[in-house]
Each structure stands twice: as C-alpha cells, then as structure tokens.
Design a protein around this motif. Structure first.
Motif, mmCIF file in Angstrom:
data_model
loop_
_atom_site.group_PDB
_atom_site.id
_atom_site.type_symbol
_atom_site.label_atom_id
_atom_site.label_comp_id
_atom_site.label_asym_id
_atom_site.label_seq_id
_atom_site.Cartn_x
_atom_site.Cartn_y
_atom_site.Cartn_z
ATOM 1 N N ALA A 106 0.856 -1.190 0.000
ATOM 2 C CA ALA A 106 0.000 0.000 0.000
ATOM 3 C C ALA A 106 0.890 1.236 0.000
ATOM 4 O O ALA A 106 1.006 1.939 1.012
ATOM 5 N N PRO A 107 1.548 1.534 -1.118
ATOM 6 C CA PRO A 107 2.530 2.628 -1.144
ATOM 7 C C PRO A 107 1.928 4.009 -0.915
ATOM 8 O O PRO A 107 2.676 4.966 -0.691
ATOM 9 N N TRP A 108 0.602 4.130 -0.969
ATOM 10 C CA TRP A 108 -0.048 5.419 -0.712
ATOM 11 C C TRP A 108 -0.162 5.710 0.782
ATOM 12 O O TRP A 108 -0.529 6.804 1.180
ATOM 13 N N GLU A 109 0.136 4.707 1.612
ATOM 14 C CA GLU A 109 0.081 4.885 3.065
ATOM 15 C C GLU A 109 1.490 5.065 3.632
ATOM 16 O O GLU A 109 2.477 4.632 3.029
ATOM 17 N N GLU A 110 1.568 5.684 4.813
ATOM 18 C CA GLU A 110 2.846 5.842 5.503
ATOM 19 C C GLU A 110 2.730 5.269 6.906
ATOM 20 O O GLU A 110 1.800 5.596 7.653
ATOM 21 N N HIS A 111 3.671 4.393 7.259
ATOM 22 C CA HIS A 111 3.673 3.764 8.568
ATOM 23 C C HIS A 111 5.106 3.717 9.103
ATOM 24 O O HIS A 111 6.025 3.332 8.375
ATOM 25 N N ALA A 112 5.269 4.085 10.346
ATOM 26 C CA ALA A 112 6.600 4.007 10.963
ATOM 27 C C ALA A 112 6.995 2.557 11.205
ATOM 28 O O ALA A 112 8.148 2.170 11.000
ATOM 29 N N GLY A 113 6.031 1.757 11.624
ATOM 30 C CA GLY A 113 6.298 0.347 11.864
ATOM 31 C C GLY A 113 6.041 -0.484 10.625
ATOM 32 O O GLY A 113 5.504 -0.010 9.622
ATOM 33 N N SER A 114 6.412 -1.757 10.707
ATOM 34 C CA SER A 114 6.267 -2.639 9.553
ATOM 35 C C SER A 114 5.898 -4.041 10.034
ATOM 36 O O SER A 114 6.296 -4.464 11.120
ATOM 37 N N VAL A 115 5.131 -4.736 9.197
ATOM 38 C CA VAL A 115 4.739 -6.119 9.469
ATOM 39 C C VAL A 115 5.313 -7.002 8.364
ATOM 40 O O VAL A 115 5.145 -6.703 7.165
ATOM 41 N N LEU A 116 5.973 -8.079 8.747
ATOM 42 C CA LEU A 116 6.614 -8.958 7.773
ATOM 43 C C LEU A 116 6.220 -10.401 8.016
ATOM 44 O O LEU A 116 5.951 -10.811 9.149
ATOM 45 N N TYR A 117 6.186 -11.164 6.920
ATOM 46 C CA TYR A 117 5.928 -12.605 6.974
ATOM 47 C C TYR A 117 7.101 -13.336 6.344
ATOM 48 O O TYR A 117 7.469 -13.056 5.199
ATOM 49 N N GLU A 118 7.664 -14.249 7.085
ATOM 50 C CA GLU A 118 8.651 -15.177 6.537
ATOM 51 C C GLU A 118 7.892 -16.447 6.154
ATOM 52 O O GLU A 118 7.200 -17.032 6.976
ATOM 53 N N GLU A 119 7.993 -16.865 4.894
ATOM 54 C CA GLU A 119 7.200 -17.984 4.388
ATOM 55 C C GLU A 119 8.036 -19.239 4.193
ATOM 56 O O GLU A 119 9.149 -19.182 3.670
ATOM 57 N N ARG A 120 7.454 -20.363 4.608
ATOM 58 C CA ARG A 120 8.042 -21.673 4.335
ATOM 59 C C ARG A 120 6.938 -22.580 3.809
ATOM 60 O O ARG A 120 5.824 -22.581 4.335
ATOM 61 N N ALA A 121 7.240 -23.336 2.767
ATOM 62 C CA ALA A 121 6.256 -24.227 2.151
ATOM 63 C C ALA A 121 6.501 -25.664 2.606
ATOM 64 O O ALA A 121 7.639 -26.072 2.834
ATOM 65 N N ARG A 122 5.408 -26.422 2.736
ATOM 66 C CA ARG A 122 5.505 -27.844 3.066
ATOM 67 C C ARG A 122 4.234 -28.535 2.603
ATOM 68 O O ARG A 122 3.255 -27.887 2.196
ATOM 69 N N ASP A 123 4.238 -29.867 2.689
ATOM 70 C CA ASP A 123 3.047 -30.623 2.332
ATOM 71 C C ASP A 123 1.918 -30.303 3.299
ATOM 72 O O ASP A 123 2.135 -30.126 4.500
ATOM 73 N N CYS A 124 0.719 -30.252 2.761
ATOM 74 C CA CYS A 124 -0.461 -29.875 3.531
ATOM 75 C C CYS A 124 -1.002 -31.078 4.305
ATOM 76 O O CYS A 124 -1.240 -32.147 3.725
#
Length: 383
Positions: free
Chosen positions: A288-306
């Motif tokens: 959402a580049p139109w927004e400004e936030h001091a903090g940030s939320v990140l996801y580290e992704e790992r894939a595996r069999d379901c």
C-alpha cells in the motif's frame, strides 16, 4: 426463474461473487464459511500495533487483462495504483525478478545489449536435451546451469518439497526471462490494490438483504440437502469426506514479525539458496505505497506438504493427484444439485481475476439452466 433457496459454501472471492449475483437476481442465498472471517485466503486486516494492512494468508496482487472483471471489481472498492516488483537474494547478492536484462548483466558482470544477451544465454543453454522431461531438464535446455542453479533450483525445491528433476517439464510452462530492463512482475493492463483491503471488497459483495452470512460454520454434505442448489467452493475431496483419499496440496507456514522502520525496502524478497529454509519474506506496508507507517509487518514464508488440519494453498496436480481428481470428478458429476467452483472446488490454481470471471460466468449459467440442468462444473477441472 422462480426464486430459489441457495447455499454457497465458502465466503472467498468465488463464493462472494456467486452469492452477490444470484441475490441481485432475486434468489435467497445463504453463505457459510468454516472460518470466522470472510475473504478466504485473500482476507486482509489492519495490524493494531502498526496500522499496516496485512494480507493474513500471504500477499494477493490484483492483475488482469479482462476489462469486464476489472470494472466489476471496481464496483465494490476503490483500487489504487500498484505495480508489483520482486527482488531475490541468491549467492549473497540481490537481483530483480523476473529475470531481465539488468539481472543477466549483473549476474554475469556484463553490459550486454538485448540481442547480445539473448545470444549469450543461448550459448549457456543445453541443446543436447532435445525433449525435456523434467523441470530441471526444461530449465537447463532453455537457460543453462548458471541461471537455473542461482534462481530456480533451490527456490523450486523449497516450494515443492522435492528435487526439480522429480517435477514434470510442464511445471515450467513459460520461462520468466526478459531481454529488456522491464522489472515489473506482471504485464497485464489493469493492476492495483483495493484501498481498504480485499475483505472490505468481499464485504461489499455480500452486503445484500437476500444474503445471509454464517461464519464459523462448517457445512457437511448432509446438511446441504435442504437447499434448492449448492455452490461448493470448498475442497472437492472434503465434500465427499475424503472417501477416495486426500488430494495433495502445498501449504505455507508464516513467521510473522514486526520492525520499526523499513526492513527490506521492497514488498517481496525471494531467497533462491536451498540452504535458506524460507522461500521469501513479504513486507506488507509496501503493498500500500499510498500509506505511511513508521512500523512494519513482515511474513517469513516456508512451504511444506499440507496436512489434514492445514490450510491448502497450491494444488500439486501431479500424476497421482490427477488420477485421484478424475475419480472425484466422477463422483461430483453423479451428484444432483451441487456445482463445484473456485480454486478448491475444481482443484486448480486460479488468479483472483480468473476466480471472479469463473464465478460470474457460473452465476450467469445458473440463471439460464436453473438447478435442474446446472452441471457439476461450469469450468471442468480436467479440461
């Protein structure tokens, strides 16, 4: 058509579009979802700590060449301009993806023009592989070992949980390789992000007096019998209680973390090295580049069999899965009053615009056929 009492299983994009269209057409529609929220895997919500709009089940970028679908989606939300770019870290350096002229020149330490780069890559390709049978052979045949090993081998192994030589060549349908400095990930005419997230868009679709929404409600095949017709966007094998076995999916595990400031400077950073256990890190405020936030939320992704209790993301659709799918399709076509739709109902990977297109076409077909002649699949899984 006489108004019908309809059930839509699933409050994701497919279910919401079908429910909206048939409610507008005069039918009473119950939408039931086992989760406690709408939107399916494109569900979004704001982080209370940072204010960032988070793609809870991983990022979804809307892109399409279908002008009708772009106009349709814009009826329910305001889309803001967004152009998706992806970076990848491999062998200790960062490159842009898809592979483009800048990536090639940076990787090989060169300054080639487009025609020179095309000729150079051709010299690296293994033309002795005349009929590639595996993903690995297909990649080596097209681009050679250096690019394959740096950008595709490790990432593919992590994503699919097996060596690329065990995957069919068809998995690599087309090679994302550009002989220009165009680093946009998608090439479609219409691209954007909903200003208030996808869940707000789905909520607008479901906001109709003839739609009843039931969340946290898992509908069984037996419980669906009281409706004139059912549209099932849940897993096709789950509808039959996995009587023939479980269709294979890959699922994702997320490690969510926050950061004060800008963690990686881009929305998506892939990791091509096999020894790095995650496939990518996504930084959600950059969606959402139109927004400004001091903090940030990140996801580290790992894939595996379901597993049985996991959320299915990517249908595997290899030989064994296709064989089982054919058996489930036979069961589905023997059902009466049920149409299977969407990513899980048809066991296909679908982009969002295709999900909306197919749902819209399904609703229109129902208006022509009615429950008595409505097929089990408006879009056949094996077609």
């Amino acid at each position: 058509m006489k108004p019908q009492n309809l059930l839509v299983v699933g409050a994701g994009l497919s279910g919401a579009v079908i429910a909206h269209e048939l409610a507008v057409a005069g039918h009473q529609v119950t939408v039931a979802d086992a989760r406690n929220h709408i939107g399916g895997n494109c569900h979004t919500e704001r982080c209370a700590e940072t204010g960032v709009m988070v793609h809870v089940y991983g990022p979804h970028i809307f892109h399409t060449d279908d002008e009708e679908i772009w106009a349709y989606a814009n009826r329910f939300t305001r889309f803001r301009p967004y152009r998706h770019r992806v970076q990848t870290t491999t062998q200790g350096r960062v490159y842009s993806m898809p592979i483009n002229l800048h990536t090639i020149n940076q990787f090989f330490g060169a300054a080639m023009r487009p025609d020179e780069a095309r000729a150079f890559v051709a010299t690296r390709a293994d033309r002795s592989i005349s009929e590639p049978q595996s993903f690995e052979e297909q990649a080596l045949h097209l681009i050679g070992p250096e690019i394959y090993e740096a950008f595709f081998k490790g990432y593919t192994q992590k994503q699919w949980g097996c060596h690329p030589r065990e995957l069919p060549a068809s998995v690599l349908r087309r090679l994302p390789l550009r002989y220009s400095y165009d680093d946009l990930y998608f090439a479609q005419r219409f691209q954007g992000m909903p200003e208030e997230g996808y869940s707000a868009m789905v909520a607008a679709m479901l906001d109709h007096p003839r739609i009843t929404l039931q969340l946290g409600c898992k509908i069984t095949r037996t419980e669906a019998k009281g409706f004139d017709h059912v549209f099932n966007s849940g897993p096709i094998d789950g509808w039959f209680d996995h009587a023939l076995g479980r269709l294979g999916y890959r699922t994702l595990d997320f490690r969510r973390f926050t950061h004060q400031g800008d963690y990686q400077g881009c929305a998506v950073m892939n990791y091509g090295d096999a020894e790095v256990p995650w496939t990518r890190i996504t930084e959600h405020k950059h969606f959402a580049p139109w927004e400004e936030h001091a903090g940030s939320v990140l996801y580290e992704e790992r894939a595996r069999d379901c597993g049985p209790e996991d959320i299915p993301y990517y249908p595997i659709r290899l030989v064994n899965e296709k064989r089982m799918l054919a058996d489930y399709v036979e069961l589905a076509e023997a059902e009466r009053g049920v149409t299977f739709v969407g990513r899980l109902g048809t066991y296909r990977y679908l982009d969002m615009d295709v999900s909306i297109r197919e749902a819209l076409d399904t609703a229109r077909l129902f208006q022509i056929c009615g429950s008595g002649r409505m097929p089990a699949f408006a879009q056949h899984p094996l077609g």
